[in-house]
Write a protein that holds these residues in place. Structure first.
Motif, PDB file in Angstrom:
ATOM      1  N   GLU A 102      44.947  40.962  40.996  1.00  0.00           N
ATOM      2  CA  GLU A 102      44.152  40.234  40.009  1.00  0.00           C
ATOM      3  C   GLU A 102      42.680  40.202  40.423  1.00  0.00           C
ATOM      4  O   GLU A 102      41.795  40.415  39.598  1.00  0.00           O
ATOM      5  CB  GLU A 102      44.694  38.810  39.846  1.00  0.00           C
ATOM      6  N   TRP A 103      42.414  39.945  41.705  1.00  0.00           N
ATOM      7  CA  TRP A 103      41.025  39.891  42.172  1.00  0.00           C
ATOM      8  C   TRP A 103      40.454  41.302  42.325  1.00  0.00           C
ATOM      9  O   TRP A 103      39.337  41.590  41.861  1.00  0.00           O
ATOM     10  CB  TRP A 103      40.928  39.152  43.507  1.00  0.00           C
ATOM     11  N   SER A 156      41.247  44.148  40.948  1.00  0.00           N
ATOM     12  CA  SER A 156      41.024  44.872  39.698  1.00  0.00           C
ATOM     13  C   SER A 156      39.844  44.305  38.912  1.00  0.00           C
ATOM     14  O   SER A 156      39.146  45.037  38.210  1.00  0.00           O
ATOM     15  CB  SER A 156      42.288  44.850  38.829  1.00  0.00           C
ATOM     16  N   SER A 157      39.606  43.003  39.031  1.00  0.00           N
ATOM     17  CA  SER A 157      38.491  42.407  38.294  1.00  0.00           C
ATOM     18  C   SER A 157      37.145  42.722  38.943  1.00  0.00           C
ATOM     19  O   SER A 157      36.104  42.629  38.283  1.00  0.00           O
ATOM     20  CB  SER A 157      38.674  40.886  38.188  1.00  0.00           C
ATOM     21  N   HIS A 158      37.150  43.121  40.215  1.00  0.00           N
ATOM     22  CA  HIS A 158      35.907  43.434  40.916  1.00  0.00           C
ATOM     23  C   HIS A 158      35.718  44.919  41.225  1.00  0.00           C
ATOM     24  O   HIS A 158      34.583  45.369  41.417  1.00  0.00           O
ATOM     25  CB  HIS A 158      35.835  42.638  42.229  1.00  0.00           C
ATOM     26  N   ASP A 197      37.584  48.745  35.959  1.00  0.00           N
ATOM     27  CA  ASP A 197      37.237  48.366  34.592  1.00  0.00           C
ATOM     28  C   ASP A 197      38.448  47.852  33.826  1.00  0.00           C
ATOM     29  O   ASP A 197      38.376  47.604  32.622  1.00  0.00           O
ATOM     30  CB  ASP A 197      36.644  49.574  33.847  1.00  0.00           C
ATOM     31  N   THR A 198      39.582  47.717  34.517  1.00  0.00           N
ATOM     32  CA  THR A 198      40.825  47.294  33.872  1.00  0.00           C
ATOM     33  C   THR A 198      41.402  46.108  34.624  1.00  0.00           C
ATOM     34  O   THR A 198      42.226  46.276  35.530  1.00  0.00           O
ATOM     35  CB  THR A 198      41.850  48.448  33.843  1.00  0.00           C
ATOM     36  N   PRO A 199      40.991  44.900  34.309  1.00  0.00           N
ATOM     37  CA  PRO A 199      41.547  43.729  35.000  1.00  0.00           C
ATOM     38  C   PRO A 199      43.052  43.612  34.786  1.00  0.00           C
ATOM     39  O   PRO A 199      43.578  43.995  33.746  1.00  0.00           O
ATOM     40  CB  PRO A 199      40.812  42.544  34.348  1.00  0.00           C
ATOM     41  N   LYS A 200      43.720  43.093  35.783  1.00  0.00           N
ATOM     42  CA  LYS A 200      45.170  42.882  35.711  1.00  0.00           C
ATOM     43  C   LYS A 200      45.531  42.015  34.517  1.00  0.00           C
ATOM     44  O   LYS A 200      44.864  41.007  34.231  1.00  0.00           O
ATOM     45  CB  LYS A 200      45.644  42.211  37.001  1.00  0.00           C
ATOM     46  N   LYS A 216      47.387  39.178  32.739  1.00  0.00           N
ATOM     47  CA  LYS A 216      47.939  37.917  33.237  1.00  0.00           C
ATOM     48  C   LYS A 216      49.158  37.434  32.445  1.00  0.00           C
ATOM     49  O   LYS A 216      49.696  36.365  32.740  1.00  0.00           O
ATOM     50  CB  LYS A 216      46.850  36.839  33.209  1.00  0.00           C
ATOM     51  N   ALA A 256      45.146  49.652  36.361  1.00  0.00           N
ATOM     52  CA  ALA A 256      44.283  48.867  37.251  1.00  0.00           C
ATOM     53  C   ALA A 256      44.470  49.308  38.703  1.00  0.00           C
ATOM     54  O   ALA A 256      43.490  49.452  39.453  1.00  0.00           O
ATOM     55  CB  ALA A 256      44.592  47.383  37.107  1.00  0.00           C
TER      56      ALA A 256
END
Length: 205
Positions: free
Chosen positions: A94-95, A97-99, A102-105, A107, A141
């Motif tokens: 989650e962290w 992929s968000s940083h 370009d594809t956040p996990k 949720k 991701a």
């Protein structure tokens, strides 16, 4: 227990593959046959926390179901590599992929935490729809996180040996022939030419 769903893609290809047991959550026989086939074909398997969890869970079901081992493959665990090369705020997908992507996990907000799996086991069609959306997003991701980490991975499997043409020097991390010799690397066994990849930015010798 059974495996509810499996999702995967081949590196560099657009298509994401997905298979689940929505028709009968307690029968993962078709899923196991496919996942064994995929692992048997793979040279390298990349996953987030896959060494500790996913691959061991898959192996447990394969062994219980009487499968022989698939042909040997190398493993790259993005969680392990992230922890090895850096000290991020978190090594969870989650962290990362968000940083780093370009594809956040995904949720799966409608079914948070383990509720998604529990509802799938109960045969909830909305939960299975969420699973079909959640799994491919996580795979993409993970691939993007891996691509960011790849030049930093020290003991990365040598991708160069999988090229049909072995006459030119290539980056062992990404296989690119766009490499530049830059200085030397000195070890206890000798002095080696050092090179940097113009593609991924990784160093090798």
């Amino acid at each position: 227990w059974t495996i509810a769903a499996v999702c995967w893609k081949w590196l560099g290809e657009k298509e994401t593959h997905y298979i689940d047991c929505a028709s009968d959550p307690m029968d993962d026989s078709a899923l196991l046959a496919k996942v064994w086939e995929v692992l048997d074909e793979a040279d390298i398997v990349v996953g987030q926390n896959s060494n500790h969890f996913d691959l061991r869970k898959i192996n447990a079901r394969l062994i219980e179901s009487g499968y022989p081992p698939p042909s040997p493959y190398k493993r790259i665990d993005t969680k392990v590599e992230a922890k090895r090369v850096a000290m991020f705020t978190s090594n969870r997908l989650e962290w990362l992929s968000s940083h780093l992507s370009d594809t956040p996990k995904d949720k799966h907000k409608d079914f948070p935490g383990f509720e998604l799996w529990a509802e799938c086991m109960a045969g909830n069609p909305k939960a299975w729809a969420s699973m079909r959306k959640y799994n491919p997003t996580d795979v993409i991701a993970t691939e993007e996180v891996y691509m960011r980490l790849r030049p930093w991975i020290v003991a990365h499997p040598n991708i160069g040996i999988y090229r049909p043409d072995q006459s030119k020097a290539a980056c062992p991390k990404c296989g690119s022939e766009e490499v530049q010799h830059r200085g030397t690397a000195t070890t206890q066994s000798g002095i080696y030419r050092r090179m940097v990849c113009r593609g991924c930015g990784g160093w090798s010798r």
